[in-house]
Scaffold this active site. Structure first.
Site, PDB file in Angstrom:
ATOM      1  N   HIS A 204      49.287  40.029  42.669  1.00 62.04           N
ATOM      2  CA  HIS A 204      50.473  39.429  42.043  1.00 62.04           C
ATOM      3  C   HIS A 204      51.766  39.831  42.745  1.00 62.04           C
ATOM      4  O   HIS A 204      52.832  39.321  42.409  1.00 62.04           O
ATOM      5  CB  HIS A 204      50.567  39.833  40.569  1.00 62.04           C
ATOM      6  CG  HIS A 204      49.439  39.330  39.733  1.00 62.04           C
ATOM      7  ND1 HIS A 204      49.059  38.009  39.726  1.00 62.04           N
ATOM      8  CD2 HIS A 204      48.593  39.977  38.879  1.00 62.04           C
ATOM      9  CE1 HIS A 204      48.025  37.862  38.906  1.00 62.04           C
ATOM     10  NE2 HIS A 204      47.720  39.038  38.388  1.00 62.04           N
ATOM     11  N   ASP A 241      39.291  37.200  41.188  1.00 61.66           N
ATOM     12  CA  ASP A 241      39.876  37.788  39.997  1.00 61.66           C
ATOM     13  C   ASP A 241      40.177  36.648  39.019  1.00 61.66           C
ATOM     14  O   ASP A 241      40.429  35.519  39.438  1.00 61.66           O
ATOM     15  CB  ASP A 241      41.169  38.517  40.387  1.00 61.66           C
ATOM     16  CG  ASP A 241      41.793  39.299  39.254  1.00 61.66           C
ATOM     17  OD1 ASP A 241      41.574  40.517  39.188  1.00 61.66           O
ATOM     18  OD2 ASP A 241      42.509  38.693  38.435  1.00 61.66           O
ATOM     19  N   HIS A 243      42.734  36.058  37.361  1.00 64.24           N
ATOM     20  CA  HIS A 243      44.118  35.612  37.447  1.00 64.24           C
ATOM     21  C   HIS A 243      44.438  35.029  38.817  1.00 64.24           C
ATOM     22  O   HIS A 243      43.869  35.442  39.822  1.00 64.24           O
ATOM     23  CB  HIS A 243      45.069  36.783  37.165  1.00 64.24           C
ATOM     24  CG  HIS A 243      44.907  37.392  35.815  1.00 64.24           C
ATOM     25  ND1 HIS A 243      43.921  38.320  35.531  1.00 64.24           N
ATOM     26  CD2 HIS A 243      45.579  37.199  34.659  1.00 64.24           C
ATOM     27  CE1 HIS A 243      44.000  38.682  34.266  1.00 64.24           C
ATOM     28  NE2 HIS A 243      45.005  38.015  33.708  1.00 64.24           N
ATOM     29  N   ASP A 321      37.748  41.189  35.748  1.00 63.20           N
ATOM     30  CA  ASP A 321      38.318  40.692  34.499  1.00 63.20           C
ATOM     31  C   ASP A 321      37.736  39.331  34.094  1.00 63.20           C
ATOM     32  O   ASP A 321      38.161  38.742  33.103  1.00 63.20           O
ATOM     33  CB  ASP A 321      39.848  40.609  34.586  1.00 63.20           C
ATOM     34  CG  ASP A 321      40.353  39.952  35.847  1.00 63.20           C
ATOM     35  OD1 ASP A 321      39.529  39.455  36.633  1.00 63.20           O
ATOM     36  OD2 ASP A 321      41.578  39.944  36.059  1.00 63.20           O
TER      37      ASP A 321
END
Length: 394
Positions: A204, A241, A243, A321
């Protein structure tokens, strides 16, 4: 009458001459203006080009003078970890759902299972300011000298009240060690076929902005180091991931040397719609996606990627995740499904003889560490970690 005609003609001629002169002057002025504009634009472009060239030269010099690449004896496994990775700060770290001791527990499981001797683990160096400036701007790094800014990035508000010297030591130093591990992993992968940094994957964070528990852009840094130090010109990021990896997507938005396959849940953070436009191969998996559906989509995605781009290095962001029950990922992938996912990615690179860097990235359940350790052990049992001269089990 004849006496008056001549003056009239003369006056008309003068007016016509003035008009013609004005027209010629106007045309000349426009031409000069255009020429001047083109010249100034050329100077500006030349200056920009020179600035870009100068900036690239500075970047290359930083990379070439870095100490983050160092020789690793063959007695070591291409598994990178340091006890400094783990974050412990008066219990404040527990206010974030991320398990900040996950990295150490992964290695403990691998060691207690008899899979990996602790003495065979590679310890990286901390990324220095000069190392970080390869991607990050000085202005961004300066924002990290403010504890409030760091608190917002790692999403732990109480951190804002602490002196920045403590925040640097207890929070940012562990992150910088993990950055050093991610960068070093590319060198190990090139030498031994694969490398696992038991940490990193801060996808991120971009060159000028952190967020989502990511303070440094380790993936972007790893790739730039590989371009210069490993003579690699094509890199594929496989980001699995849950995200979206908006950080590296921003950093490589206009770089054809980097191909991004991002398989993510579009209904969760970061909702970075502009960065989604930079993804070469976008695979969206909505909340509630189950194991079989997920793995089928991954098979299709890898098939397309293999025909579309031919990398010399793969950076695999292997967040857990996606695990069923993870409060932030919201997907329903079983632990066995995660092991199969990793097996498919390693099989993809092994069949093409491509070096692979694996990063553990996100995962917000206590069981994530056990799941990652089990997956790594499964990769070894399947013979996918016996690439080059390396064997993990010792």
């Amino acid at each position: 009458m004849t006496i008056r005609i001549a003056p009239i003609l003369t006056e008309s001629t003068r007016d016509l001459g003035k008009s013609a002169l004005y027209l010629l002057l106007t045309i000349a002025t426009i031409k000069v203006s255009h020429s001047l504009y083109r010249y100034l634009r050329f100077l500006k472009m030349s200056s920009s080009s020179a600035s870009a060239t100068d900036a690239e030269t500075v970047r290359q010099n930083r990379i070439l003078s870095s100490k983050l690449y160092f020789d690793i004896p063959l007695s070591k496994a291409p598994v990178i970890y340091s006890s400094d990775y783990d974050i412990s700060f008066l219990g404040i770290e527990k206010m974030h759902p991320f398990d900040s001791s996950k990295w150490g527990r992964i290695c403990q499981f691998l060691s207690s299972d008899g899979f990996l001797d602790k003495n065979c683990i590679v310890e990286p160096l901390e990324a220095s300011k000069e190392d970080l400036l390869v991607v990050h701007s000085e202005s961004y790094l300066n924002t990290l000298k403010n504890s409030t800014n760091v608190a917002m990035i790692i999403e732990v508000p109480p951190l804002a009240i602490f002196p920045n010297c403590l925040v640097q030591k207890k929070v940012l130093y562990p992150f910088r060690k993990q950055v050093g591990g991610t960068i070093l992993a590319a060198k190990l992968a090139k030498e031994q076929g694969w490398a696992i940094n038991v940490g990193g994957g801060f996808h991120h964070c971009s060159a000028d902005q952190g967020g989502g528990f990511c303070a440094y852009a380790d993936i972007s840094l790893c790739i730039h180091y590989a371009f210069v130090r490993l003579n690699i010109s094509r890199v594929m990021i496989i980001d699995l991931d849950a995200h979206q990896g908006n950080g590296h997507e921003k950093d490589f938005s206009n770089d054809s040397r980097v191909y991004i396959l991002d398989m993510y849940n579009p209904g969760i953070y970061p909702f970075h719609y502009k960065a989604r436009g930079y993804i070469d191969q976008k695979v969206e998996v909505v909340s509630g996606t189950t194991t079989n559906e997920y793995l089928n989509k991954l098979d299709e995605a890898l098939e397309v990627a293999g025909h579309t781009f031919h990398p010399e290095l793969v950076v695999y962001n292997a967040g857990t995740d996606i695990l069923d029950g993870d409060p932030l990922g919201r997907l329903k992938i079983s632990p066995e499904g995660i092991a199969t996912r990793d097996e498919k990615v390693f099989g993809f690179v092994r069949s093409r003889n491509i070096p692979l860097v694996m990063l553990t990235s996100g995962g917000y359940m206590k069981s994530s560490a056990r799941v990652i350790a089990n997956s790594i052990e499964n990769l070894s049992r399947k013979g996918l970690l016996n690439v080059g001269s390396s064997k993990v089990k010792m």
